[in-house]
Structure formats: structure tokens, C-alpha cells
Design an enzyme around this catalytic site. Structure first.
Site, mmCIF file in Angstrom:
data_model
loop_
_atom_site.group_PDB
_atom_site.id
_atom_site.type_symbol
_atom_site.label_atom_id
_atom_site.label_comp_id
_atom_site.label_asym_id
_atom_site.label_seq_id
_atom_site.Cartn_x
_atom_site.Cartn_y
_atom_site.Cartn_z
ATOM 1 N N LYS A 173 15.628 24.778 8.870
ATOM 2 C CA LYS A 173 15.751 26.092 9.544
ATOM 3 C C LYS A 173 17.102 26.784 9.054
ATOM 4 C CE LYS A 173 18.396 27.258 12.898
ATOM 5 N NZ LYS A 173 18.518 28.829 12.904
ATOM 6 N N GLY A 226 27.509 24.293 9.384
ATOM 7 C CA GLY A 226 27.726 25.336 10.311
ATOM 8 C C GLY A 226 28.964 25.222 11.106
ATOM 9 N N THR A 228 32.098 23.883 13.921
ATOM 10 C CA THR A 228 32.309 22.653 14.340
ATOM 11 C C THR A 228 31.505 22.267 15.865
ATOM 12 O OG1 THR A 228 34.464 22.390 13.061
ATOM 13 C CG2 THR A 228 34.366 21.378 14.949
ATOM 14 N N GLU A 248 28.760 19.241 7.695
ATOM 15 C CA GLU A 248 29.589 20.036 6.855
ATOM 16 C C GLU A 248 30.108 21.129 8.102
ATOM 17 O OE1 GLU A 248 30.646 19.500 3.970
ATOM 18 O OE2 GLU A 248 29.136 17.762 3.689
ATOM 19 N N CYS A 282 33.615 28.907 3.832
ATOM 20 C CA CYS A 282 34.026 27.868 4.414
ATOM 21 C C CYS A 282 35.445 27.406 3.694
ATOM 22 C CB CYS A 282 33.071 26.793 4.656
ATOM 23 S SG CYS A 282 32.454 26.072 3.185
ATOM 24 N N GLU A 384 39.843 28.875 13.168
ATOM 25 C CA GLU A 384 38.806 29.451 12.181
ATOM 26 C C GLU A 384 38.621 30.729 12.470
ATOM 27 O OE1 GLU A 384 34.943 28.277 11.462
ATOM 28 O OE2 GLU A 384 35.339 28.031 9.277
HETATM 29 P P1 NAD Z 1 26.558 27.899 13.439
HETATM 30 O O1 NAD Z 1 26.994 26.594 13.910
HETATM 31 O O2 NAD Z 1 26.528 29.117 14.417
HETATM 32 O O3 NAD Z 1 24.689 27.805 13.022
HETATM 33 C C1 NAD Z 1 24.667 27.211 11.698
HETATM 34 C C2 NAD Z 1 23.218 26.858 12.029
HETATM 35 O O4 NAD Z 1 22.859 25.903 13.285
HETATM 36 C C3 NAD Z 1 22.461 28.063 12.232
HETATM 37 O O5 NAD Z 1 20.944 27.816 11.714
HETATM 38 C C4 NAD Z 1 21.950 28.025 13.691
HETATM 39 O O6 NAD Z 1 20.860 28.593 14.146
HETATM 40 C C5 NAD Z 1 22.123 26.588 13.764
HETATM 41 N N1 NAD Z 1 22.476 26.020 15.461
HETATM 42 C C6 NAD Z 1 23.130 26.769 16.535
HETATM 43 N N2 NAD Z 1 23.064 25.958 17.447
HETATM 44 C C7 NAD Z 1 22.147 24.736 17.157
HETATM 45 C C8 NAD Z 1 22.003 23.711 18.314
HETATM 46 N N3 NAD Z 1 22.091 23.769 19.539
HETATM 47 N N4 NAD Z 1 21.170 22.834 17.348
HETATM 48 C C9 NAD Z 1 20.548 22.768 16.247
HETATM 49 N N5 NAD Z 1 21.040 23.659 15.387
HETATM 50 C C10 NAD Z 1 21.700 25.066 15.904
HETATM 51 O O7 NAD Z 1 27.348 28.402 12.166
HETATM 52 P P2 NAD Z 1 27.292 29.943 11.474
HETATM 53 O O8 NAD Z 1 28.103 30.811 12.388
HETATM 54 O O9 NAD Z 1 25.943 30.171 11.208
HETATM 55 O O10 NAD Z 1 28.331 29.701 10.291
HETATM 56 C C11 NAD Z 1 29.519 29.788 10.066
HETATM 57 C C12 NAD Z 1 30.372 28.278 10.324
HETATM 58 O O11 NAD Z 1 29.685 27.505 9.247
HETATM 59 C C13 NAD Z 1 31.540 28.287 10.051
HETATM 60 O O12 NAD Z 1 32.289 27.539 11.011
HETATM 61 C C14 NAD Z 1 31.973 27.578 8.632
HETATM 62 O O13 NAD Z 1 33.227 27.011 8.317
HETATM 63 C C15 NAD Z 1 30.941 26.622 8.522
HETATM 64 N N6 NAD Z 1 30.418 26.352 7.356
HETATM 65 C C16 NAD Z 1 30.717 25.209 6.614
HETATM 66 C C17 NAD Z 1 30.454 24.843 5.357
HETATM 67 C C18 NAD Z 1 30.856 23.440 4.838
HETATM 68 O O14 NAD Z 1 30.457 23.174 3.596
HETATM 69 N N7 NAD Z 1 31.702 22.733 5.659
HETATM 70 C C19 NAD Z 1 29.662 25.934 4.558
HETATM 71 C C20 NAD Z 1 29.439 26.942 5.182
HETATM 72 C C21 NAD Z 1 29.860 27.412 6.433
#
Ligand code: NAD
Length: 480
Positions: A173, A226, A228, A248, A282, A384
Site C-alpha cells: 500500500k 511512516g 511513529t 522505520e 526523515c 518532529e
Molecule cells: P503515516 O504514518 O501517516 O503514513 C505512512 C503509511 O501508513 C501511509 O501509507 C498510510 O496510509 C499508512 N497508515 C496510516 N494509518 C495506518 C494504520 N492504522 N494502519 C496501517 N497503515 C496505516 O506517515 P506519513 O505522514 O505518510 O509519512 C511521514 C512520516 O514518515 C514521518 O514521521 C517521517 O519521519 C516518516 N518516515 C520515516 C522514514 C524512515 O526511514 N525512518 C522514511 C520516510 C518517512
């Protein structure tokens, strides 16, 4: 307007609900396509097709797996212009950046893991006079890959490629905020002849599609990148089901500048490490710590350089900073800039939304923002923000900067700028992060472990780490 489709059992299909969500172009604030609003029924059908495909894919020779993954990489590369334009339109990042980083890296991810099929090996442990242990590495079965919006295809393929290389079938997804290049990837997979059901891409909301993947009792491993909070939620569902988990998550990375750094080069690189991709990486350094003796000089040079960063239409080559990914995210970033002021911070440059004329008049743009005068423990310095906002903080010595750098709940990456080799090693060892760059930023070797400590995640991606994550070891002992 175009309607994207799910990719299930080798075909592009409508969501069962027949409902669609709006997909916005952040640079214009306008809806330009529709995304399937899928639910657990689509996830189930993706799972069924993946399960069927697993019978064959898990037994497909390593060479054939490699060849087909190479074809997927070639397919993306052949459509480079289309992928670049789509990634930029969907995310708001400058096309220039998508062409230099995002799409080439997605190609490399597939090539890297295609070739890994040829070199990955399991271990044996000899017990002289007793026997020998050998360890099999089985694919897990059907696995779930869930990715965010900031580096859409780059991070999506970073999970999918090793999962497929090790013989798993995937229900994936992409973020609902940036689905387009995942849709193009499904077209490429069809063109490349990836057997049906090996990869399934289900579009839609996190709390529907993502959650259904995580809750599915027979999807045995989840690789997630995504936020935390989302990671925490996923862990709370998946851990009691004994799923393998790679998480991650977020970061609040320190940039540590010592007085003996190469001054000009450090200023230049730290600006890049702060504001690339609108600060929505990130790994961007958002807390810049500067040693006292060069604080004022560094501040002046840094702010002067930040002021030269041109923000504008991502389609135009002259701009290095594009649009913020969504209206909601823009508002979140602006609320943190306001909070920083309430906490006593002084804005040295930027600090506001940017209104452009013409095509981008309703787009989501924020000026690169530099703030000083904040306590390292305040919310602006602890939470963040994930946007073009950094803080400058003065430090007296190594001990003090380590306390400040390590004071956050996160621990993803850190950069250290110094010419003192011993100090560089010392600080690298003590800083709480999964990835440390010395006198550089974001230099990536795909063989190295990638991931964070503390609230930045659990597990590592990259190299053999991902090949191990996506396989289940089984030890076999033979008596001699
Ligand atoms: P997010 O957690 O909102 O979403 C990430 C993904 O998870 C999306 O596809 C979303 O639809 C899905 N998702 C949301 N709720 C869910 C649930 N209840 N169950 C399963 N899936 C669900 O994150 P975002 O806003 O898309 O991305 C930004 C975040 O990602 C920032 O915190 C950033 O630091 C982090 N990030 C981390 C890394 C890393 O390698 N550590 C890399 C890139 C981004």
C-alpha cells in the site's frame, strides 16, 4: 479526470466499493486524479492472489527472479520522464530532485535486490566430531509493505524489491497522498511480465487498507515506513499476532557542527541537509548545534545561504524547493513555526507561508525557516516537524552537545562536522542514532543497515538486513 486502479492478480481493477478519493497536486492545490478508496475486501482479494502466486514464485529459480526484477527496473528507467513528472506532481517536490534522486533510486532498488538473489547465502556451523548445522532461509509467504508520501516510489520499492527477491508475494500500500508512481509501477510490472499475484498494490486510506493488511491473520510480516504514532498502532496490532515487524519511523536529527569543520563546505552541506525535499526527508537535520566560537559566523553564513534558496513551481528547473505535500501538512508546519515563537524563538529567516502568482497561486508553499534562541528541551526542538524548519543552538563542548543531541525520543540519523578524527569517532559512537554521517549527508550505499533506534524504529532495512527480514531461518542439524 483519471481514475487510478488497484493492481490485483496481475490486472488493474476497480476497488470493490467503486468509491474514489481525491488526489491533489500540492503545487496548485487542485484535484487532478482519483484514487481507489479500497477496503478489507480488496486486501482479501490481493491476499488470495498473492497466496496462489506464492506456490510458484517461491520455487522460481533465483536467476529467473533476478531477470524479472531487472526487467521491472528497466521498465521504470524507460519511462523515466513520466515517472519524474508524476512523482513531482503528486508530492510537490521539484522535478529536478525526482530526476536526480527518487526515480533513479527506485531503479537501483530493483537492480540491487535482483542481483542480491545471486549472492545471498545462508550459514553452516560445523561441530567437529559431532555434526553440522545448516540454516535454510525460507520466504515467509505473503507479506505486507506500507510506505509514506515523502519519497514515494523510492521507499515503496525499497521494501517491495527485497520482499520479492527472497521469494515472497506482496500486498503493498503506497501513501494515499502520493499514489501515482505506485500506479505506474503496476503498469511496468504488467509490461515486464511479473507473474500475476506476485505483487499486489491496493490503494486507499491507512486506517482502512493499511489496517486491513496489518490485521490480516495470514499476512505474516509487515514492513512499514511512516510516522511513529502509526508505527506504534501497527505494533500494537501485529505484535500479539506474532508477525515479523520492520518499522522505520520518525526522526528529529541533530546536525553537530564543531569549530574545526571545513567552514564553507559545511555551511553548504548543512543547508542541503536541512531543506532538501522541503525538509520532508526523515534524514534531514532539523536541530543544528554549533560550537560557541563559530556560532555567530556560522549563523550569518547559513542564513545568508538559506535566503538564496528559491521556492517555486516544481516543474521549473530554477527552483530548488517545491510545494509542501498537502494542505494539512502545511498547516501542521505553520503551527510549529507559531509554537516556536511562543516558546521564545526568534525567526532569522522565513517563517511564513509563501503565496505565488500564476499556476501555483493556490499551492502549498512555505519559506525555508531558521529559528534561534530556543531551549533544547522545548517542544519545537523535541517534536518532529518534517518541513523546511530548522533551529540553531549554541554549544560549549562535546559533552554538552551530546546531552542535547540525545535528549529527544527519536534516534534515526545524525551528522557530525569536524576535522578531528578522534572526536568524530567518539561522537559517532555516543550519539543515539542508527545512521551517522561524518562531514557528509545522505551518502547511501545500499548494502549498509538502514534504520533508527528509540522511537525511530525497530529493525533495519538495506543489504542483507532486508534479505534476512523477509526470510525465516530454519536450522537443520546432521549428526556425523
Ligand atoms: P503515516 O504514518 O501517516 O503514513 C505512512 C503509511 O501508513 C501511509 O501509507 C498510510 O496510509 C499508512 N497508515 C496510516 N494509518 C495506518 C494504520 N492504522 N494502519 C496501517 N497503515 C496505516 O506517515 P506519513 O505522514 O505518510 O509519512 C511521514 C512520516 O514518515 C514521518 O514521521 C517521517 O519521519 C516518516 N518516515 C520515516 C522514514 C524512515 O526511514 N525512518 C522514511 C520516510 C518517512
Amino acid at each position: 479526470m483519471e481514475q487510478l486502479k488497484n493492481y490485483i492478480n496481475g490486472e488493474l481493477v476497480e476497488p470493490v466499493s467503486k468509491k474514489y478519493l481525491d488526489n491533489y497536486e500540492p503545487a496548485t492545490g487542485e484535484v487532478y486524479s482519483f484514487i481507489p478508496d479500497s477496503d478489507e475486501r480488496d486486501v482479501q482479494s490481493a491476499f488470495d492472489s498473492a497466496k496462489n502466486a506464492f506456490e510458484t514464485w517461491s520455487k522460481t529459480s533465483l536467476e529467473n527472479r533476478m531477470l524479472i526484477l531487472m526487467k521491472v527496473a528497466d521498465g521504470i528507467e524507460k519511462r523515466m520522464d513520466e515517472f519524474v513528472a508524476a512523482e513531482s506532481k503528486d508530492n510537490g517536490k521539484p522535478q529536478k530532485l525526482a530526476r536526480a534522486v527518487d526515480i533513479p533510486r527506485a531503479v537501483s532498488n530493483f537492480r540491487f535486490y535482483a542481483s542480491a538473489t545471486q549472492h545471498f547465502a545462508s550459514e553452516s556451523h560445523h561441530m567437529p566430531g559431532v555434526g553440522i548445522n545448516y540454516t535454510l532461509r525460507h520466504p515467509i509467504g505473503v507479506v505486507g509493505c506500507i510506505s509514506p508520501w515523502n519519497l514515494p516510489l523510492y521507499l515503496f520499492s525499497w521494501k517491495i524489491a527485497p520482499a520479492l527477491a527472497t521469494g515472497n508475494c506482496v500486498v503493498a500500500k503506497p501513501s494515499e497522498i502520493t499514489p501515482y508512481t505506485a500506479y505506474l509501477l503496476s503498469q511496468v510490472c504488467i509490461e515486464a511480465g511479473l507473474p500475476k499475484g506476485v505483487l499486489n498494490i491496493v490503494h486507499g486510506l491507512g486506517n482502512k487498507v493499511g489496517q486491513a493488511i496489518v490485521e490480516h491473520e495470514n499476512i505474516k510480516a509487515i514492513s512499514f515506513t511512516g510516522g511513529t504514532e502509526t508505527g506504534k498502532r501497527i505494533a500494537s496490532i501485529a505484535a500479539p499476532m506474532f508477525k515479523k515487524l520492520s518499522l522505520e519511523l520518525g526522526g528529529k536529527n541533530p546536525t553537530i557542527v564543531f569549530a574545526d569543520c571545513d567552514f564553507e563546505e559545511t555551511v553548504k552541506q548543512v543547508v542541503t541537509a536541512s531543506f532538501s525535499n522541503q525538509g520532508e526527508i526523515c534524514l534531514c537535520g532539523s536541530r543544528i548545534f554549533i560550537e560557541k566560537s563559530i556560532y555567530e559566523k556560522f549563523k550569518a553564513a547559513f542564513v545568508a545561504r538559506v535566503k538564496t534558496l528559491k521556492v517555486g513551481d516544481p516543474n521549473e528547473e530554477s527552483y530548488v524547493i517545491g510545494a509542501i505535500v498537502s494542505l494539512q501538512h502545511k498547516q501542521k508546519i505553520l503551527s510549529y513555526i507559531k509554537l516556536a515563537q511562543e516558546e521564545g524563538g526568534e525567526i532569522l529567516c522565513g517563517g511564513s507561508e509563501l503565496k505565488l502568482a500564476g499556476r501555483c497561486a493556490n499551492g502549498y508553499f512555505i519559506e525555508p525557516t531558521v529559528i534561534e534562541g530556543l531551549d533544547y528541551k522545548c517542544r519545537t526542538n523535541q517534536e518532529e516537524i518534517f518541513g523546511p524548519v530548522v533551529t540553531l543552538t549554541l554549544f560549549e563542548n562535546e559533552e554538552e552537545v551530546l546531552i542535547m543531541a540525545n535528549s529527544v525520543k527519536y534516534g534515526l540519523s545524525a551528522t557530525i562536522w569536524t576535522n578531528d578524527l578522534k572526536r568524530a569517532h567518539r561522537v559517532a559512537e555516543k550519539v543515539e542514532a542508527g545512521i551517522v554521517w561524518i562531514n557528509s549527508w545522505l551518502v547511501r550505499d545500499l548494502r549498509t543497515p538502514f534504520g533508527g533506534v528509540k522511537a525511530s524504529g525497530v529493525g533495519r532495512e538495506g543489504g542483507w538486513e532486508a534479505m534476512r527480514f523477509f526470510t525465516e531461518p530454519k536450522n537443520v542439524f546432521i549428526k556425523s
